[in-house]
Design a protein around this motif. Structure first.
Motif, PDB file in Angstrom:
ATOM      1  N   ASP A  13       0.803  -1.223   0.000  1.00  0.00           N
ATOM      2  CA  ASP A  13       0.000   0.000   0.000  1.00  0.00           C
ATOM      3  C   ASP A  13       0.840   1.280   0.000  1.00  0.00           C
ATOM      4  OD1 ASP A  13      -2.317  -1.580   0.048  1.00  0.00           O
ATOM      5  OD2 ASP A  13      -2.286  -1.643   2.242  1.00  0.00           O
ATOM      6  N   GLN A  14       2.163   1.173  -0.174  1.00  0.00           N
ATOM      7  CA  GLN A  14       3.031   2.347  -0.220  1.00  0.00           C
ATOM      8  C   GLN A  14       4.014   2.203  -1.388  1.00  0.00           C
ATOM      9  OE1 GLN A  14       2.905   5.106   1.706  1.00  0.00           O
ATOM     10  NE2 GLN A  14       1.137   4.281   2.765  1.00  0.00           N
ATOM     11  N   PRO A  15       3.552   2.365  -2.624  1.00  0.00           N
ATOM     12  CA  PRO A  15       4.423   2.118  -3.780  1.00  0.00           C
ATOM     13  C   PRO A  15       5.588   3.097  -3.906  1.00  0.00           C
ATOM     14  CG  PRO A  15       2.364   3.101  -4.476  1.00  0.00           C
ATOM     15  CD  PRO A  15       2.218   2.788  -3.004  1.00  0.00           C
ATOM     16  N   ASP A  16       5.510   4.235  -3.210  1.00  0.00           N
ATOM     17  CA  ASP A  16       6.598   5.217  -3.291  1.00  0.00           C
ATOM     18  C   ASP A  16       7.732   4.929  -2.318  1.00  0.00           C
ATOM     19  OD1 ASP A  16       5.244   6.579  -5.267  1.00  0.00           O
ATOM     20  OD2 ASP A  16       4.249   7.904  -3.854  1.00  0.00           O
ATOM     21  N   TYR A  17       7.579   3.893  -1.485  1.00  0.00           N
ATOM     22  CA  TYR A  17       8.588   3.582  -0.479  1.00  0.00           C
ATOM     23  C   TYR A  17       8.958   2.111  -0.520  1.00  0.00           C
ATOM     24  CZ  TYR A  17       7.222   8.069   1.455  1.00  0.00           C
ATOM     25  OH  TYR A  17       6.951   9.392   1.606  1.00  0.00           O
ATOM     26  N   VAL A  21      17.648  -3.544   4.798  1.00  0.00           N
ATOM     27  CA  VAL A  21      18.256  -3.630   6.117  1.00  0.00           C
ATOM     28  C   VAL A  21      19.764  -3.512   5.936  1.00  0.00           C
ATOM     29  CG1 VAL A  21      18.577  -5.049   8.173  1.00  0.00           C
ATOM     30  CG2 VAL A  21      16.377  -5.065   6.986  1.00  0.00           C
ATOM     31  N   VAL A  22      20.337  -2.507   6.597  1.00  0.00           N
ATOM     32  CA  VAL A  22      21.773  -2.259   6.527  1.00  0.00           C
ATOM     33  C   VAL A  22      22.312  -2.185   7.949  1.00  0.00           C
ATOM     34  CG1 VAL A  22      23.568  -0.669   5.733  1.00  0.00           C
ATOM     35  CG2 VAL A  22      21.475  -0.954   4.392  1.00  0.00           C
ATOM     36  N   ASN A  23      23.264  -3.026   8.266  1.00  0.00           N
ATOM     37  CA  ASN A  23      23.848  -3.048   9.621  1.00  0.00           C
ATOM     38  C   ASN A  23      22.779  -3.138  10.706  1.00  0.00           C
ATOM     39  OD1 ASN A  23      26.443  -2.858   8.563  1.00  0.00           O
ATOM     40  ND2 ASN A  23      26.392  -0.633   8.589  1.00  0.00           N
ATOM     41  N   LYS A  24      21.797  -4.024  10.479  1.00  0.00           N
ATOM     42  CA  LYS A  24      20.699  -4.290  11.411  1.00  0.00           C
ATOM     43  C   LYS A  24      19.766  -3.102  11.619  1.00  0.00           C
ATOM     44  CE  LYS A  24      23.266  -7.827  13.853  1.00  0.00           C
ATOM     45  NZ  LYS A  24      23.762  -8.297  15.124  1.00  0.00           N
ATOM     46  N   LYS A  25      19.794  -2.129  10.700  1.00  0.00           N
ATOM     47  CA  LYS A  25      18.871  -0.995  10.758  1.00  0.00           C
ATOM     48  C   LYS A  25      18.052  -0.967   9.476  1.00  0.00           C
ATOM     49  CE  LYS A  25      21.854   1.804  13.598  1.00  0.00           C
ATOM     50  NZ  LYS A  25      22.679   2.991  13.688  1.00  0.00           N
ATOM     51  N   ARG A  26      16.775  -0.608   9.605  1.00  0.00           N
ATOM     52  CA  ARG A  26      15.930  -0.457   8.423  1.00  0.00           C
ATOM     53  C   ARG A  26      16.172   0.905   7.807  1.00  0.00           C
ATOM     54  NH1 ARG A  26      10.824  -2.855  11.107  1.00  0.00           N
ATOM     55  NH2 ARG A  26      11.214  -5.052  10.768  1.00  0.00           N
ATOM     56  N   VAL A  27      16.260   0.902   6.485  1.00  0.00           N
ATOM     57  CA  VAL A  27      16.507   2.129   5.751  1.00  0.00           C
ATOM     58  C   VAL A  27      15.398   2.293   4.727  1.00  0.00           C
ATOM     59  CG1 VAL A  27      18.135   3.341   4.262  1.00  0.00           C
ATOM     60  CG2 VAL A  27      19.000   1.826   6.051  1.00  0.00           C
ATOM     61  N   LEU A  28      14.637   3.397   4.820  1.00  0.00           N
ATOM     62  CA  LEU A  28      13.593   3.684   3.838  1.00  0.00           C
ATOM     63  C   LEU A  28      14.238   4.234   2.579  1.00  0.00           C
ATOM     64  CD1 LEU A  28      10.813   5.392   5.961  1.00  0.00           C
ATOM     65  CD2 LEU A  28      10.796   3.105   5.003  1.00  0.00           C
ATOM     66  N   PRO A  31      12.150   3.412  -4.224  1.00  0.00           N
ATOM     67  CA  PRO A  31      12.504   2.289  -5.094  1.00  0.00           C
ATOM     68  C   PRO A  31      12.752   2.676  -6.549  1.00  0.00           C
ATOM     69  CG  PRO A  31      10.192   2.165  -4.484  1.00  0.00           C
ATOM     70  CD  PRO A  31      10.795   3.289  -3.691  1.00  0.00           C
ATOM     71  N   LYS A  32      12.228   3.819  -6.972  1.00  0.00           N
ATOM     72  CA  LYS A  32      12.427   4.237  -8.367  1.00  0.00           C
ATOM     73  C   LYS A  32      13.817   4.823  -8.583  1.00  0.00           C
ATOM     74  CE  LYS A  32       7.545   4.993  -8.977  1.00  0.00           C
ATOM     75  NZ  LYS A  32       6.513   5.901  -8.567  1.00  0.00           N
ATOM     76  N   THR A  33      14.283   5.614  -7.627  1.00  0.00           N
ATOM     77  CA  THR A  33      15.599   6.252  -7.770  1.00  0.00           C
ATOM     78  C   THR A  33      16.677   5.566  -6.945  1.00  0.00           C
ATOM     79  OG1 THR A  33      15.151   7.778  -5.957  1.00  0.00           O
ATOM     80  CG2 THR A  33      14.524   8.494  -8.180  1.00  0.00           C
ATOM     81  N   ARG A  34      16.261   4.647  -6.046  1.00  0.00           N
ATOM     82  CA  ARG A  34      17.172   3.906  -5.173  1.00  0.00           C
ATOM     83  C   ARG A  34      17.922   4.815  -4.199  1.00  0.00           C
ATOM     84  NH1 ARG A  34      17.204  -1.269  -6.861  1.00  0.00           N
ATOM     85  NH2 ARG A  34      19.031  -1.830  -5.644  1.00  0.00           N
TER      86      ARG A  34
END
Length: 41
Positions: A13-17, A21-28, A31-34
């Protein structure tokens, strides 16, 4: 921007996000521009 080898997980439900997981942290990411939007603590 994240390299193409990094798998971005989609958020329902959030196609823009997406997230990774990097170093055990979530990173938003956008997805289009990475590009990183926010590191979730």
């Amino acid at each position: 921007a994240l390299p193409d080898t990094v798998e971005i997980h989609t958020i329902p439900d959030q196609p823009d996000y997406g997230y990774v997981v990097v170093n055990k942290k979530r990173v938003l990411v956008n997805p289009k521009t990475r590009t990183v939007i926010e590191v979730v603590q």
